[in-house]
Design an enzyme around this catalytic site. Structure first.
Site, PDB file in Angstrom:
ATOM      1  N   ASN A  12       0.866  -1.294  -0.062  1.00 16.06           N
ATOM      2  CA  ASN A  12       0.155   0.079  -0.025  1.00 16.06           C
ATOM      3  C   ASN A  12       0.888   1.222  -0.047  1.00 16.06           C
ATOM      4  OD1 ASN A  12       0.524  -0.926   2.828  1.00 16.06           O
ATOM      5  ND2 ASN A  12      -1.215   0.156   3.457  1.00 16.06           N
ATOM      6  N   GLU A  34       0.389   5.246   0.753  1.00 18.06           N
ATOM      7  CA  GLU A  34      -0.673   6.146   1.267  1.00 18.06           C
ATOM      8  C   GLU A  34      -0.214   7.802   0.591  1.00 18.06           C
ATOM      9  OE1 GLU A  34      -1.206   5.768   5.524  1.00 18.06           O
ATOM     10  OE2 GLU A  34      -2.399   3.679   5.330  1.00 18.06           O
ATOM     11  N   ASN A  35      -1.072   8.685   1.038  1.00 20.03           N
ATOM     12  CA  ASN A  35      -0.658   9.922   0.505  1.00 20.03           C
ATOM     13  C   ASN A  35      -1.175  10.756   1.411  1.00 20.03           C
ATOM     14  OD1 ASN A  35      -1.572  12.475  -1.318  1.00 20.03           O
ATOM     15  ND2 ASN A  35       0.083  11.044  -2.551  1.00 20.03           N
ATOM     16  N   ALA A  36      -0.583  11.924   1.666  1.00 18.24           N
ATOM     17  CA  ALA A  36      -1.066  13.262   2.456  1.00 18.24           C
ATOM     18  C   ALA A  36      -2.347  13.621   2.354  1.00 18.24           C
ATOM     19  CB  ALA A  36      -0.235  14.306   2.557  1.00 18.24           C
ATOM     20  N   TYR A  89      -5.531  12.161   1.828  1.00 18.81           N
ATOM     21  CA  TYR A  89      -5.726  10.708   1.934  1.00 18.81           C
ATOM     22  C   TYR A  89      -6.587   9.784   1.004  1.00 18.81           C
ATOM     23  CZ  TYR A  89      -4.764  11.897   7.050  1.00 18.81           C
ATOM     24  OH  TYR A  89      -4.158  12.305   8.072  1.00 18.81           O
ATOM     25  N   CYS A  94      -4.268   0.820  -2.302  1.00 14.85           N
ATOM     26  CA  CYS A  94      -3.942  -0.449  -1.643  1.00 14.85           C
ATOM     27  C   CYS A  94      -3.025  -1.442  -2.289  1.00 14.85           C
ATOM     28  CB  CYS A  94      -5.114  -1.191  -1.610  1.00 14.85           C
ATOM     29  SG  CYS A  94      -6.563  -0.535  -0.677  1.00 14.85           S
ATOM     30  N   GLU A 101      -3.165  -4.325  -3.214  1.00 13.22           N
ATOM     31  CA  GLU A 101      -3.674  -5.090  -4.457  1.00 13.22           C
ATOM     32  C   GLU A 101      -3.477  -4.377  -5.555  1.00 13.22           C
ATOM     33  OE1 GLU A 101      -5.102  -4.603  -1.586  1.00 13.22           O
ATOM     34  OE2 GLU A 101      -6.477  -6.379  -0.767  1.00 13.22           O
TER      35      GLU A 101
HETATM   36  N1  THU Z   1      -5.377  -1.788   2.526  1.00 12.29           N
HETATM   37  C1  THU Z   1      -4.718  -2.356   1.660  1.00 12.29           C
HETATM   38  O1  THU Z   1      -3.712  -1.930   1.158  1.00 12.29           O
HETATM   39  N2  THU Z   1      -5.350  -3.595   1.098  1.00 12.29           N
HETATM   40  C2  THU Z   1      -6.518  -3.913   1.720  1.00 12.29           C
HETATM   41  O2  THU Z   1      -7.027  -4.920   1.231  1.00 12.29           O
HETATM   42  C3  THU Z   1      -7.295  -3.016   2.731  1.00 12.29           C
HETATM   43  C4  THU Z   1      -6.710  -1.853   3.097  1.00 12.29           C
HETATM   44  C5  THU Z   1      -4.651  -0.482   2.978  1.00 12.29           C
HETATM   45  C6  THU Z   1      -5.123   0.946   2.606  1.00 12.29           C
HETATM   46  C7  THU Z   1      -4.758   1.750   3.727  1.00 12.29           C
HETATM   47  O3  THU Z   1      -3.399   2.195   2.983  1.00 12.29           O
HETATM   48  C8  THU Z   1      -4.227   0.798   4.811  1.00 12.29           C
HETATM   49  O4  THU Z   1      -4.683  -0.240   4.523  1.00 12.29           O
HETATM   50  C9  THU Z   1      -5.684   1.200   6.101  1.00 12.29           C
HETATM   51  O5  THU Z   1      -6.674   1.209   5.438  1.00 12.29           O
END
Ligand code: THU
Length: 136
Positions: free
Chosen positions: A46, A48-50, A52, A57, A59
């Site tokens: 995953n 993330e970004n500031a 949000y 994800c 996947e």
């Molecule tokens: N996240 C995933 O990468 N895959 C998932 O199947 C569920 C959630 C990540 C998104 C976010 O960066 C962090 O988990 C918390 O939600």
């Protein structure tokens, strides 16, 4: 590759990707690994970004790697995160995975120590809308 022989390799790939997760906001690091129909394994973490909602994800990251390698057919999925509870793909990622898999594609759901449950993509996304609905 058929059966569950690929699970150790998928776990290793997902765990490695997870160590590279960029999750400074949630602190929740995730790794995903995909088995392509050609036998290669693709992985992602995953990001993330500031801002949000722009976060991605694990996947989605893994699917990007798979498609960038020219693979469009998904034979198996594995997702891993930390802690004792199994992780399940979010709704959006169920749809993303369905684009390249099928109702029968196995999805291995892990907790930190390994696979907790294997479920099909069709069970995760019943009556999924996919390419075949559009005649593709
Ligand atoms: N996240 C995933 O990468 N895959 C998932 O199947 C569920 C959630 C990540 C998104 C976010 O960066 C962090 O988990 C918390 O939600």
């Amino acid at each position: 590759m058929t059966g569950d022989n690929h699970i150790p390799a998928l776990i290793a790939a997902a765990q490695k990707a997870r160590t590279h997760a960029y999750a400074p906001y949630s602190g929740f690091t995730v790794g995903a690994a995909l088995l392509g129909a050609g036998g290669a394994i693709y992985s992602g973490a995953n990001v993330e970004n500031a801002a949000y909602p722009q976060g991605q994800c694990a996947e989605a990251s893994a699917l990007g790697q798979m498609v960038s390698d020219g693979e469009h057919r998904l034979s198996a999925v594995l997702v891993i995160a930390g802690g004792p509870l199994l992780i399940t793909p979010c709704g959006g990622c169920r749809q993303r995975l369905f684009e390249f898999g099928s109702a029968g594609t196995p999805v291995h759901l892990c907790a930190e120590h390994g696979v907790v449950q294997t479920i099909s993509l069709g069970e995760l996304l019943p009556l999924g809308f996919g390419p075949s609905t559009l005649g593709r």
